[in-house]
Design an enzyme around this catalytic site. Structure first.
Site, PDB file in Angstrom:
ATOM      1  N   HIS A 139       2.960   2.446  10.720  1.00 14.79           N
ATOM      2  CA  HIS A 139       3.462   3.564   9.915  1.00 14.79           C
ATOM      3  C   HIS A 139       3.639   3.139   8.466  1.00 14.79           C
ATOM      4  O   HIS A 139       3.372   1.984   8.089  1.00 14.79           O
ATOM      5  CB  HIS A 139       4.788   4.077  10.484  1.00 14.79           C
ATOM      6  CG  HIS A 139       5.890   3.060  10.574  1.00 14.79           C
ATOM      7  ND1 HIS A 139       6.479   2.482   9.478  1.00 14.79           N
ATOM      8  CD2 HIS A 139       6.521   2.533  11.656  1.00 14.79           C
ATOM      9  CE1 HIS A 139       7.424   1.651   9.868  1.00 14.79           C
ATOM     10  NE2 HIS A 139       7.464   1.649  11.181  1.00 14.79           N
ATOM     11  N   CYS A 178       7.562  -2.912  14.402  1.00 13.80           N
ATOM     12  CA  CYS A 178       6.334  -2.183  14.083  1.00 13.80           C
ATOM     13  C   CYS A 178       5.495  -2.946  13.062  1.00 13.80           C
ATOM     14  O   CYS A 178       5.871  -4.017  12.592  1.00 13.80           O
ATOM     15  CB  CYS A 178       6.680  -0.803  13.524  1.00 13.80           C
ATOM     16  SG  CYS A 178       7.621   0.243  14.660  1.00 13.80           S
TER      17      CYS A 178
END
Length: 504
Positions: free
Chosen positions: A153, A161
């Site tokens: 992202h 992430c």
């Protein structure tokens, strides 16, 4: 009538927002391109690169991630059916350590092979745009590994992430979107600790994750020799790549990640090419080890890494567990154009000054850290040079010296130094405590000559970090956020928090 239509629209919007909040990145109800962010065109430079590499805009893509190098690669299929590297993106932030994700909350970014479908693309992400990695896959589940919502992202902020800048994820998202529009049902994500080269395998030879890394290197090698997406299956809690029906078998093999492996074969031309590659690299790795290639350092608390081009633009930042450089090298990179806007709230990894060689005992260093506050003389030594209360100590020395001269005592200097030591020692813990209450990015901005009580207020009153980074790198471009070369500006650099406040 108009009133009813307005009410219906408001109810529909509220329901959509609620579904986004509940479904995260995996909602099948969210369109691939239902807003301006998700519908941005592929930049002209990338389209030109596709033309030069004989690729179509809607042809399939494949993504590779490397933690140590802090890079994300986009590969795209050419008209001959083979994948070629289209573009490499520096990763702004990844978290955890080198190695696979094991359980929910360990802050580890996953490693392995994952499949990204259109349902995993999230145009409504709170991190500008995102796609879910699909962790855990069947292999992870067979080992009892847990975790969810592990994404690639924007926002340059990571808790397990792979985080890019908003401008970068806009490009990556657009490439995935076009491949789905072209008929690709899912694209493959390959996540590695590092590029699986002989030098890296030699450096990490003693890492406890090496058996897992050798296993996923099989898939790495299949892709390297064929430049085609490897078919991935699982059995007996291991990966199997490019499996086909065994000779004389009457049906295709059926795989179960926890079950016994069925009879299967690997295409002979692929197996031979992979074997030749691995034999040559094993010999090179052995040669490097025999020449004394040092063992890679073990993580002792650093949370992930950051590409050096980003670390160079964040004060007091380091590349952490990613490949970096010395301070001079980072200083030179600070003049380079950043591939996207770096938000002010970025939390860079700590400097790897406390790393130990793999296998070395950690207890002595931890004990030294724990005992440091009790070492009075050592702790108080830097205080006179860094804290504003050094001035009163000098005045106190002058008063005692004058008193000694009046009464005719020659030991006045020794008495003064002894009397001034306790105030300096007692003042230092307060200064350290005040600094620790601020985020790391603000500590370097506190003036050295400020009074201890004033430091937190001064740090809080400073402007956001983003303008200062831009001013340092390119004063002439202070009014405009950095962006990926060839792409159109996405949002104003000063409106980061307002971009998606409605869905946070």
């Amino acid at each position: 009538m108009i009133y009813r239509s307005l009410v219906r629209a408001l109810v529909t919007s509220a329901a959509l927002a609620a579904s986004v909040m509940l479904a995260g990145c995996n909602s099948d109800e969210i369109s691939l391109a239902n807003n301006a962010k998700a519908n941005q065109p592929v930049p002209p430079k990338l389209i030109q690169a596709m033309v030069e590499k004989d690729m179509d805009l809607n042809s399939p893509i494949l993504v590779r991630l490397f933690k140590q190098e802090a890079e994300l690669e986009i590969w795209k299929q050419d008209r001959a059916g083979r994948f070629a590297l289209l573009k490499t993106y520096p990763i702004c932030r990844w978290s955890g350590d080198l190695g696979p994700k094991i359980k929910e909350g360990d802050r580890q970014a996953p490693e392995g092979f994952y499949s990204i479908s259109p349902a995993q693309m999230n145009p409504q992400s709170a991190y500008y745009l995102s796609f879910n990695t699909g962790y855990p896959n069947a292999f992870d589940k067979a080992l009892g590994r847990t975790g969810s919502q592990l994404m690639v992202h924007g926002d340059c902020s990571s808790r397990g992430c792979y985080a890019m800048t908003d401008e970068q994820i806009a490009e990556i998202y657009s490439l995935g979107r076009e491949s789905f529009f072209g008929g690709q049902k899912s694209f493959q994500l390959q996540a590695y600790p590092f590029k699986m080269t002989p030098i890296n395998m030699a450096k990490h030879r003693n890492n406890p994750n090496m058996p897992f890394w050798r296993m996923i290197k099989q898939g790495y090698d299949h892709f390297e020799v064929t430049k085609r997406e490897p078919k991935v299956d699982f059995c007996e809690r291991k990966y199997v790549f490019d499996a086909i029906r065994a000779p004389n078998a009457t049906r295709d093999p059926v795989f179960d990640a926890s079950g016994k492996c069925p009879a299967y074969a690997i295409p002979e031309e692929v197996a031979d090419a992979v074997r030749d590659k691995q034999q040559a690299e094993a010999a090179e790795t052995a040669k490097l080890i025999s020449k004394g290639t040092p063992v890679a350092r073990l993580n002792t608390g650093i949370d992930g890494g950051m590409h050096k081009i980003f670390a160079a633009r964040v004060p007091e930042a380091s590349t952490g567990l990613s490949e970096g450089g010395d301070s001079q090298g980072l200083a030179a990179l600070s003049l380079a154009r950043a591939p996207g806007t770096i938000p002010s709230h970025v939390n860079p990894p700590r400097a790897p000054s406390d790393n130990l060689l793999l296998g070395a005992p950690q207890e002595p260093k931890l004990a030294a850290v724990a005992s440091a506050p009790t070492a009075g003389p050592t702790a108080s030594t830097p205080a006179p040079t860094r804290v504003a209360n050094a001035a009163p100590a000098t005045q106190s020395d002058g008063w005692f010296s004058s008193l000694a001269r009046k009464v005719g005592i020659g030991g006045g200097d020794a008495t003064a130094s002894t009397s001034s030591t306790p105030p300096a020692a007692s003042a230092k813990p307060k200064v350290i405590e005040a600094k620790r209450t601020e985020p790391p990015r603000h500590e370097a901005a506190v003036p050295k000559t400020s009074a201890p009580k004033a430091e937190p207020k001064q740090a809080a009153a400073r402007p956001p970090l983003k303008p200062s980074v831009t001013d340092t790198a390119a004063p002439a471009a202070a009014a405009a956020p950095a962006q990926v070369a060839g792409s159109a500006p996405i949002v104003s650099a000063n409106s980061f928090e307002s971009r998606f406040g409605a869905v946070k």
